[in-house]
Design a protein around this motif. Sequence first.
Motif: not given
Length: 567
Positions: A152-176
Motif C-alpha cells: 500500500i505504501a509503495l502504491s501511495v508513493i508511486k501515485n502521490k510522490a512519484p519523484e521518490y518512487y524509483e529510489f524507493m523500489i531500488i532501496s527495497m531490492n538492496l540487501e542493506m
Amino acid sequence: MDIKIYVCHHKEGLIARNQYFEPIQVGRAISNHVLDGMIGDDTGDNISHKNREWCELTGLYWIWKNTNHDYVGLNHYRRYLNFAGGDRNSTLYIEKKVDITQYLSAGIEETCRQNPIVLSPLVNVHPTSSPGNTMTVYNHYCYNHYKKDLDIALSVIKNKAPEYYEFMIISMNLEMSVFGNIFVMRRDLFNEYCSFLFSVLFSVEEVLDTTHYDDYQKRVYGFLAERFLYAFVLKHKLLEKSNNIIHAGLIIYTDFEPEYNYKQIMAQISSRSVRKVAHPHAEDVHIVVSFDDGYIKQALVSIYSVIKNTSDASRLRFHVLHDEKLSPVTRDFLCNKFKEVKFDFYAIEDDYIFTVYPHNREHINRNTYYRLFMHECLPQSVKRLIYMDLDTLVCDDIITLWNMDMDGKTLAGCNDEGGVSQSRRLFGLNWNKSYINAGVLLFNREQAVRKYKNLRFLYLESFLKNMKNLTLQDQDIINIAYKDDIKILPLRWNVGSRVYSSSELEAAYPKSVAAAAVHNPALIHFTGENKPWKPDAAHPMTELYLAYQAKAFAYQTPQTQSVESVA
C-alpha cells in the motif's frame, strides 16, 4: 551552529542533555506518566495521540512543526549517533550508566558542517541472530510484518510522490539499509524528508485497517518509516552524486544489569535444607544427560547438585547418552561415586545425520544433537523424562519439576532469554511467545511418539524447511518441531546467563519475572561462553558454582577414586 538532536523517551532511562542533545517524551498525550526533566510531544502542532502506532514519529512530527534549528536529528534514549570519526559505521554497546554526552558532542559540529546528512550504520539485512541469511529490504519487511502494508505504501508513493518512487523500489531490492529512524539532517533536507514521509504515511493511514493487529504490528508506521529514510537518502545521493552523506557510528545502551545482592542470594541458596522423604513405591524420575570424558568435571557438579537437593535420591535414574569419547573407566567411576542413584548408558552410533545438522558455534559439539535421539535410545517403559544440560546447577528438588502438569502438551520448558527475538527469527509473522531454551526440558515421550510417529523425520523436516534461519542448532529444531505443543514452565527452572545481565534480544517474560527467578532459582543454567569453571569467569553466581564443585569433588565413598584421576 544551531544543532539539536532530540532524544526520544517513552519510559524512564538515562537522560542525555547539553547544547546539542534534548530529551523529548514521545506519546505524552496518551501516557499515564509524565517523565520529569524533558519536553513532551503533546504541545503545539502535534500527533502525540498516535504514538502507539507511529512510535518515535510523533516526536519527529513535533520537531518538524515546532522547531527551526539549522541542523536537526533524532536519537533514542538507548541509541545515539557516535560522532567520533574512528567509530564510523560501527556499533558500540555500553552496559553501564555513564554520561557520554560530552564524548558524543566532541565532533558533532565539524561532522555536520561537512555532511548535510548523518545516518546510523549501514547494515546487512537479515533476521535477528541469523546474519548469514541476508535478504532484500522488501523481503525482510514481508517476513516480519504484513506485506500488504508495504505494498500500500509503495502504491501511495508511486501515485502521490512519484519523484521518490524509483529510489524507493531500488532501496527495497538492496540487501542493506539503515534502521531505527536515527539521523541528523540540515534543516532544508529535514523539512523535505518530513514533508515526503508524513504526506505518504497520512495517505496510507486513510486506507490501512490495523484493527486486528497485535501491539507489535500496530507500530506499522514506525516500521514503514525506517524503510523510507534510506530511499530518501538514495535520491540525494544518486541524483546529486553527493559523497558527503556519511554513516556515523552508533552507541547503544543495553538494559542495565540489575543491582542484585548476589552474596545474599547465594547465601540463601546455600542454606536451603531438603527434607529427605522415603518413597519406596514411587516411580523413577528419569533424567537424560549427555557428556564425555572431557566434560566429566562439569557432569559431576551438575549431577551432585541434583542429588543434594532431591528429597528422595533413590528415585533418580540418570540416562547417559554418549559416544566412544565416554570411556568405561569414567562410567564405572560415576556409578561408584553416586551409588544412591541409578545410571544407564546408551551408546549413540555414528550416523550420517550428524554431518547434515549444522555445527555453526565453536563451543557446541555433536553431543548437543543427542537429545534429538533420546526417544529412540530409552526403553519403552520410560514414558516421561527430564532432559538437562550439564552446565547447570540445580538448587531445588527436581522431583518438583518432574511432578509439574504439562497441560496436555508434549514438551515443556522455560522461555529462552531472547525468546521473542528468536521466535521472530524462525517464524516471522507467525512468531509466538513459546520459544524455549532447550537446556532443560520436560518431555512426554510416549505422547510424542504417538502424536508425531517418526520423530527422526519430524526433526529433520523441521531443520530442512527452516535451515536458512536456523542458528541455534538443536534448540531451533525442537522449537520448530513442537511450536504449538509447548508448555511454558516457571523461569526459575532455567535461569540463563542473560537473565543476570543485559541483552539486545527481547525476552518473552517481564523484568519482574526475571528478578523473581534470580532471587529464587531452582536451576541456574550457565548459558553462553561465560562458564563459571573458567579462570576469567565473570558470572555473578560463579562463587556458588565453585562451592558446589568443591563439595562434588569431595563427595565420595571409600571405593571412589578422586576426580583428578579420571578427568
